[in-house]
Structures are given as structure tokens and as C-alpha cells.
Design a protein around this motif. Structure first.
Motif, mmCIF file in Angstrom:
data_model
loop_
_atom_site.group_PDB
_atom_site.id
_atom_site.type_symbol
_atom_site.label_atom_id
_atom_site.label_comp_id
_atom_site.label_asym_id
_atom_site.label_seq_id
_atom_site.Cartn_x
_atom_site.Cartn_y
_atom_site.Cartn_z
ATOM 1 N N ASP A 1 0.777 -0.993 -0.063
ATOM 2 C CA ASP A 1 0.085 -0.010 -0.168
ATOM 3 C C ASP A 1 0.868 1.295 0.102
ATOM 4 O O ASP A 1 1.595 1.423 0.959
ATOM 5 N N GLU B 1 4.506 4.893 2.652
ATOM 6 C CA GLU B 1 5.185 6.406 2.776
ATOM 7 C C GLU B 1 5.093 6.559 4.511
ATOM 8 O O GLU B 1 5.797 7.151 4.790
ATOM 9 N N ALA B 2 3.960 6.068 4.947
ATOM 10 C CA ALA B 2 4.046 6.564 6.477
ATOM 11 C C ALA B 2 4.859 5.522 7.150
ATOM 12 O O ALA B 2 5.685 6.207 8.210
ATOM 13 N N GLU C 1 8.139 7.626 6.617
ATOM 14 C CA GLU C 1 8.128 8.707 7.613
ATOM 15 C C GLU C 1 8.527 8.280 8.863
ATOM 16 O O GLU C 1 9.245 9.171 9.495
ATOM 17 N N GLU D 1 0.272 4.414 0.571
ATOM 18 C CA GLU D 1 0.104 5.240 1.822
ATOM 19 C C GLU D 1 0.855 4.597 3.131
ATOM 20 O O GLU D 1 1.461 5.657 3.645
#
Lengths: 358, 394
Positions: A338, A343-344, A347, A340
Motif C-alpha cells: 500500500d 510512505e507512512a 516517514e 500510503e
């Protein structure tokens, strides 16, 4: 005429003497047959059942292999002839060398029984000089006695109780005693072999790892084979490995859940996250079905999931100096499909490693 | 002349009392950076650190702070501060893995324990004790810091904890001690001891003989297992999983800290203000009591001994002024009481917020530890069976 009468009486006397000698010879041949098979003259075809017993006894003593063949033949459905019966009895008697079957309970209480017992002892004595074949003979005898279980319940019991010979009095022949112990009682056989008292018992040592009846083809074959130490270690290692897999699945699942909650707490903290947390962690038992892996699959859940890899963003360094957490974050991000979530994770990796502060 | 002398003595007394009651608070606005080891230390010479849950220090709370200290908040802080310290140590890159330890069963190379002595938003004091896996104590030191309002500035707060200086100082002291006192061989020894202690925990039959204890109870390595020892490999496999368990607990703590940070910081900031005001009010009230008492006494003396009308009138006026000062002292004390109540309310408010989080954290940690320990128990039995199979006892 007197002379004729004299010859007549003499011939009768000689005939009687011969008959007496023959009868005497027949009666003594049973007792002497154990000493040497060659010392026994072949019985006449008109001999009685005792002579048949003598014959079968002599056959069983003359050669272990012949006794073995007889025993195996006895294992097959045998005709109910007197000869086969006597052979079976003799087999029982020879089986008593490896077992503690009471010879008095043997059904064939014939004239030659004592001689048969002697022959057994002598056979054991000779067996002690030849460990390996005698080991086979003893095993075969045990099997033979078990095979005759249909005919003799006492013999059957003796066959079902391997190693009962180890309960012989200590005055018994050492050679046969130690061998029997090893062939019958697995546990004591182990001890004997460890103590080195099993002289030259290489053939017997293999029996230590197998229960009675496996080699004889008796009903004992149904019992499980006792494992060697190496096999047992392999099994325990396998058990350990399965435990690892179960634990890995459980702990990775729990970590994933905890990290998701941590991320959620981090994102909602600005809005004033309140207490409560994310609930209780699963126990191993609760998680087991979720992470259960088929026994024959060597791969773990984590490796199974990590099938596809996504390259890290450009601002992410090589990660050679990553600690455990950073490395796990990196790995999780690289396999996260996924975008998103990926990227989380990156991060989170940046925050954790301090990249976001630079 | 006699009157002048008495007035002079009275003035001296007032000055002395006033000076004695004045408090000087040194507040720090400086930032202590984390020192990093100048040498590139090989990975096998990095010591792993376990930070224990701190002692809330409830038994050591001063009587003067008893009223303003909330025990539940202190307990919450005792889980919060170790995580910040472990993060600081981890970021310093001077150590191996640094983890908050849920219990004492997982041996680490270095243990850091602490007791919170004070924490009110304005000041924080922690007593830190450092030991290593051999059982040797490195040192025990008290770290205290009084911060300024500047530390609660949003820009500063975004970057660091208001008391980050304490954690940085602890990290720097730890590094300095290691650099001064530990050689490479000693570090290797400590790592071996912690590894063997873990191995003993799972397979004491095999690894008990590898360690001994000296007169002081410190562990010493007697011998080392072969690197390809199957028993050691199995234990190392389990240790990897123990690290995974500890890492999972870190996630629990991370969640807890994130959930607690915002309300805790708000509480600390408000507590800071209240504490400062309270302290000033208390000091002011105390000064007024003393000054008022002195003025009243001086005025009484002047009024009684005054030979002139002016002196007697001045004495009476001084008594009135002193009485006013004492009254204002009472007013200040009442005002302080209001702020104290405000502090207590703040504490109760935070307590209501963090106490469930503490309970949740404890529950989760205990549940996970129980599950893991159950699995460990099974592995211990398997390892014992393996050992028995190896020596041929089965």
C-alpha cells in the motif's frame, strides 16, 4: 538235539540281549543327543514318538539356522500332526533359552524334556562364543515362541514379555544372560551396552533401538520404533523450529498491531489523544490459528509475506548503520504494497533515524 | 543618639531576615548536545543498554512537596522518562540497542536504573544508577535541572522534551564513563556475560559452568562455548526472539509516550507557571510575615522608648505598617493556597488522563510477557530434553 536247543536258547538270549541293548540304546540316546548330534544314530523308521522328539531336538541343536527355519515354518499354519507338534514343542524348549518360560508348563512332558533343556543350555553356551549368530538365533527363537502362541499360551506370554530372561538368577550363564537382557529389555539393554558388558554384541546393539518383535515379525511390530538420540534431537529441533515459527508469527503480528497503534497515537496526539490504548495483546494461543503454519512448510509467515520489494525513496540512505528498529522499519516499508502505508512507514523511519531533523 | 542606635539595630535585623528569606533560582536555558564517540566503534564492541522502569520515588517525596505531588502522575512519569532516556541513548549512536526493559529477565550489557526525585514542570531531579552485566556498579548520580519558560515554547517543545538536557547529560556521562573505564576486552567480556546469562536462563544444564561469581557476587567468564556449539546456536535463536519481544514492548511504550505527551506537556507547562507563582507567593508571604513582624517590633520599641512625640508617633505608625505587612503575607498565603489547589486540580486532571494509559500499558506488557514466558518455558523444556539427548540420558 541238545545242541539245537542250546543254539535256540542262545539265539533267543542274543535276540533278547539285542532288544535290550537297542532299548537301552534308545533310552540313553535321548540323554546323549545333546552332547553331540553326530553321536546319535539315526533312529529307525519304526521308532516311537520319543524318538521323533529326539530327532527334532537333534535337529534344533545341530544348527541354529535349521532351528530357525523350523521355527519359521512353525509360524506358518502347521498341520496338526504329531511330528509338527513335537517340533513345535522342541521349538518352545529352545525358545526357553531366551525366555523365562517354565519348562514344566510345556505341554510336551515327554521323556526327552530334560535332555532338551540341557541342549538349550549347551546351545547358549555355544552361543556365547559366537555372539552375532547367536543373537540372531535368540531373536528367532523368541519369534518362534511367539509364533507358537496359538498352541501354547505360556509360550505366548513368554514371547510377549521380552527380556524376561534378564530376571534370571544371577547364577545363570553370563553370556546368555547379558545377551538376553539386551535383546529383551530395551532399557536394560541400553544400560548393558553403555556399560560395555555386552561382549561383542554388535548385533544385539541394534536391538536396543527397536522394541521386541520388530525383527521377529510378531505382533510387536505394531509398537512404535524407539528413536535414537540423534533422531530424538532432530525431532526436538523440529519442535523448537515450529515454536519459533509460531512465536515469530505471533510477535510480528503483535508488533504490527502495536506499531499501527503507535502511529495512530502519534497522529491523533495533536488532537488530544486520550487514554485507553489499543486493547490487550493476543496471547500465543489466541494468535495460533491466525499464524498457524502447516507442519511441512519450512518458511515462516514473515518470509512468505515478503514476496515483493519496493525501492526506498531517494532521500533514504543505505541504512548500513541502522539499528534493529530502523532496520525493521526499513524492511517493513520495502515490502508494504500500500503506497500510503509505505510512505507512512518511511516517514516513521525518517523520524526514528533523525533524517527529518536534518 | 540612643534612638538612632535602636533604629539601626532594627534595620539590620530586617535586612538580615529579608536576605535570608530570599531565594535564588538558577534557571537554565542552555542546551547540552549529545556527545558522540569520535571513534568509529565496531558493532561487536557496542554495548546494549537496558533502561529499567524508574522508581517513582514516592517514598522520597519531601514533606514540602507532598501536597503538590500527585502519586499517579509520578508513576506515569516513571514510565515516560525511561523511554525518553532510551531514545536519547539510541540517538547518540554510541551504543548497541537501547531498550526500556519490561522486566529484569532479559540480560543486557548495561543497565540504567533511576529514581524520580522531583518533577513539577519547573524542576526535575533523577537519581541514576548504572550497572553492567557482570553486576559491577558504574556510578550513581543525581541529575537535576530547573528550566525556564522558554523550554515550553512551542518551537522548542517541537524539537525536544523540556528536560532533554537531563537525558543528554546522562547519555554524555555514560559515554564518558565507558571511554574512560572500559577497554575493548572488558566490553567483549561484558557482552559475553550477558549472552551467557541469557543462555543460563534457558539452558542452565549446559551453561551454568561457563560463569562464576567472585566474592562480591560479580560474574566472571570461566570459559566460552564454541561458536558452532548447537546449544549456543539454539539459545542465540531464542535471544533474537527475546529481542523481538522487547522491541514489541518498545512499541507499547512508544504508544504510551505519544498518548501521554500532549496532556503531560500541558500539565507541565501549567504546573510550571503555578509552581513558579506558588513559590513566589510563598516566598513573598514569608517575607511579608518577617518584615511585618520586624516592623511591628521596631515600632513598638520606638513607641515605648521614644522620648519625643515624633518618635512615639513614628513607632505607632511602624506598628501599623508592620501589621499591614503581616496581613498582606496572609493574603499572599491565601493566594498561594488557591494556586496549590489549582496545581492539585491540574494533577487530578492529568491523573484521570494518564492513569488508564498506565494501567493499559501495564496490562499489555504483563499479558505479552506472560504469553512469551509461557513459550519460553516450553523452549526451556525442549532445550533440557535436547541436552539430555546429547548426553544420552534419555
Amino acid at each position: 538235539m541238545k545242541t539245537d536247543n542250546l543254539f535256540k536258547w542262545l539265539s533267543r538270549a542274543v535276540l533278547l540281549g539285542c532288544v535290550g541293548v537297542v532299548l537301552t540304546a534308545c533310552s540313553s540316546s535321548s540323554s546323549s543327543s545333546s552332547s553331540s548330534s553326530t553321536a546319535i544314530p539315526p533312529p529307525s523308521s519304526s521308532s516311537s514318538s520319543s524318538s521323533q522328539s529326539s530327532q527334532s531336538s537333534s535337529q534344533s541343536q545341530s544348527s541354529s539356522s535349521s532351528s530357525s527355519s523350523q521355527s519359521s515354518s512353525a509360524g506358518s499354519p502347521s498341520p496338526s500332526s504329531s511330528q509338527s507338534q513335537s517340533r513345535s514343542d522342541s521349538s518352545n524348549q529352545s525358545a526357553s533359552s531366551g525366555q523365562n518360560s517354565d519348562s514344566s508348563s510345556s505341554p510336551s512332558q515327554n521323556q526327552g524334556q530334560s535332555g532338551a533343556q540341557q541342549s538349550v543350555e549347551n546351545g547358549n553356551n555355544s552361543a556365547s562364543g559366537q555372539p552375532s549368530p547367536n543373537g540372531d538365533a535368540a531373536r528367532t527363537a523368541g519369534g518362534g515362541s511367539t509364533d507358537t502362541a496359538a498352541d501354547d499360551s505360556n509360550s505366548a506370554n513368554a514371547g510377549d514379555l521380552p527380556g524376561s530372561a534378564s530376571r534370571f538368577p544371577s547364577g545363570q550363564d553370563d553370556g546368555s544372560g547379558s545377551r538376553d537382557t539386551s535383546t529383551g529389555d530395551l532399557t536394560s539393554g541400553d544400560r548393558v551396552s553403555q556399560n560395555g558388558s555386552l561382549g561383542g554384541g554388535g548385533g544385539d546393539y541394534s536391538l536396543d533401538t527397536l522394541p521386541n518383535g520388530v525383527l521377529s515379525g510378531s505382533g510387536g511390530t505394531k509398537s512404535a520404533r524407539v528413536l535414537t538420540a540423534a533422531e530424538r534431537a532432530d525431532l526436538l529441533d523440529e519442535q523448537l523450529r515450529r515454536g519459533y515459527e509460531k512465536f515469530d508469527g505471533f510477535i510480528l503480528g503483535e508488533r504490527e498491531r502495536a506499531q499501527a497503534e503507535s502511529n495512530a497515537a502519534g497522529s491523533s496526539a495533536a488532537g488530544g489523544a486520550s487514554g485507553g490504548g489499543g486493547g490487550q495483546p493476543m496471547t500465543l494461543e489466541e494468535s495460533a490459528p491466525q499464524f498457524e503454519i502447516p507442519g511441512d512448510l519450512p518458511t515462516s509467515t514473515s518470509t512468505a509475506q515478503a514476496s515483493e520489494s519496493f525501492p526506498p525513496p531517494e532521500d533514504i540512505p543505505t541504512g548500513r548503520d541502522d539499528d534493529v528498529v530502523a532496520r525493521q522499519l526499513r524492511e517493513a516499508a520495502m515490502v508494504e504494497p500500500d503506497p500510503e502505508l509505505r510512505e507512512a512507514l518511511w516517514e516513521e523511519y525518517r523520524n526514528y533515524t533523525g533524517l527529518s531533523e536534518q | 543618639m540612643k534612638i538612632y542606635w535602636k533604629n539601626y539595630v532594627g534595620l539590620v535585623w530586617v535586612v538580615l531576615f529579608t536576605t535570608a528569606c530570599a531565594t535564588h533560582t538558577v534557571k537554565s536555558t542552555s542546551y547540552t548536545p549529545i556527545n558522540k564517540d569520535s571513534q568509529n566503534v565496531p558493532e561487536d564492541l557496542l554495548l546494549d543498554i537496558g533502561v529499567a522502569i524508574f522508581d517513582p520515588g514516592i517514598d522520597e517525596i519531601k514533606s514540602s512537596e507532598e501536597e503538590t505531588t500527585n502519586h499517579d502522575i509520578r508513576v506515569a512519569e516513571s514510565r515516560y522518562a525511561p523511554f525518553l532516556l532510551s531514545e536519547t541513548l539510541q540517538r547518540s549512536a554510541n551504543w548497541g540497542i537501547v531498550r526500556v526493559m519490561p522486566n529484569e529477565s532479559s540480560p543486557m550489557d548495561v543497565y540504567v536504573g533511576g529514581t524520580i526525585l522531583q518533577s513539577n514542570g519547573e524542576a526535575m531531579a533523577i537519581r541514576i544508577t548504572v550497572t553492567d552485566s557482570s553486576g559491577r556498579e558504574w556510578y550513581t548520580r543525581v541529575y537535576d535541572e530547573v528550566i525556564s519558560q522558554f523550554s515550553y515554547d512551542p518551537s522548542e517543545r517541537q524539537k525536544n522534551d523540556p528536560f532533554q538536557k537531563i537525558y543528554n547529560t546522562i547519555a554524555n556521562d555514560l559515554l564518558a564513563y565507558r571511554q574512560r573505564n572500559l577497554s575493548d576486552s572488558e566490553i567483549t567480556n561484558l557482552r559475553a556475560i550477558s549472552g551467557l546469562l541469557f543462555a543460563q536462563r534457558f539452558s542452565p544444564e549446559v551453561f551454568d559452568s561457563y560463569l562464576s561469581q567472585d566474592r562480591r557476587g560479580n560474574y566472571q567468564v570461566e570459559r566460552l562455548p564454541s561458536a558452532d556449539d548447537p546449544a549456543l546456536q539454539r539459545v542465540l535463536d531464542i535471544r533474537e526472539r527475546d529481542f523481538m519481544f522487547v522491541d514489541t514492548v518498545q512499541d507499547y511504550y512508544a504508544t504510551y509516550v505519544r498518548q501521554m505527551r500532549l496532556p503531560y506537556d500541558s500539565w507541565r507547562e501549567l504546573s510550571y507557571s503555578e509552581t513558579v507563582i506558588l513559590r513566589e507567593l510563598k516566598a513573598s508571604a514569608q517575607r511579608r510575615f518577617i518584615a511585618g513582624t520586624a516592623v511591628v517590633l521596631g515600632g513598638l520599641a520606638a513607641a515605648a522608648g521614644g522620648s519625643t512625640y515624633v518618635a512615639q508617633t513614628g513607632g505607632i505608625a511602624s506598628v501599623g505598617a508592620g501589621a499591614y505587612l503581616i496581613k498582606s503575607g496572609f493574603d499572599k498565603r491565601a493566594e498561594a493556597a488557591i494556586h496549590m489547589e489549582a496545581l492539585e486540580e491540574l494533577g487530578t486532571s492529568l491523573e484521570n488522563e494518564v492513569a488508564p494509559q498506565v494501567i493499559n500499558l501495564e496490562d499489555r506488557t504483563i499479558t505479552l510477557s506472560g504469553s512469551v514466558e509461557e513459550q519460553y518455558g516450553q523452549w526451556r523444556e525442549i532445550l533440557a530434553d535436547l541436552y539430555a539427548a546429547d548426553v544420552g540420558e534419555l
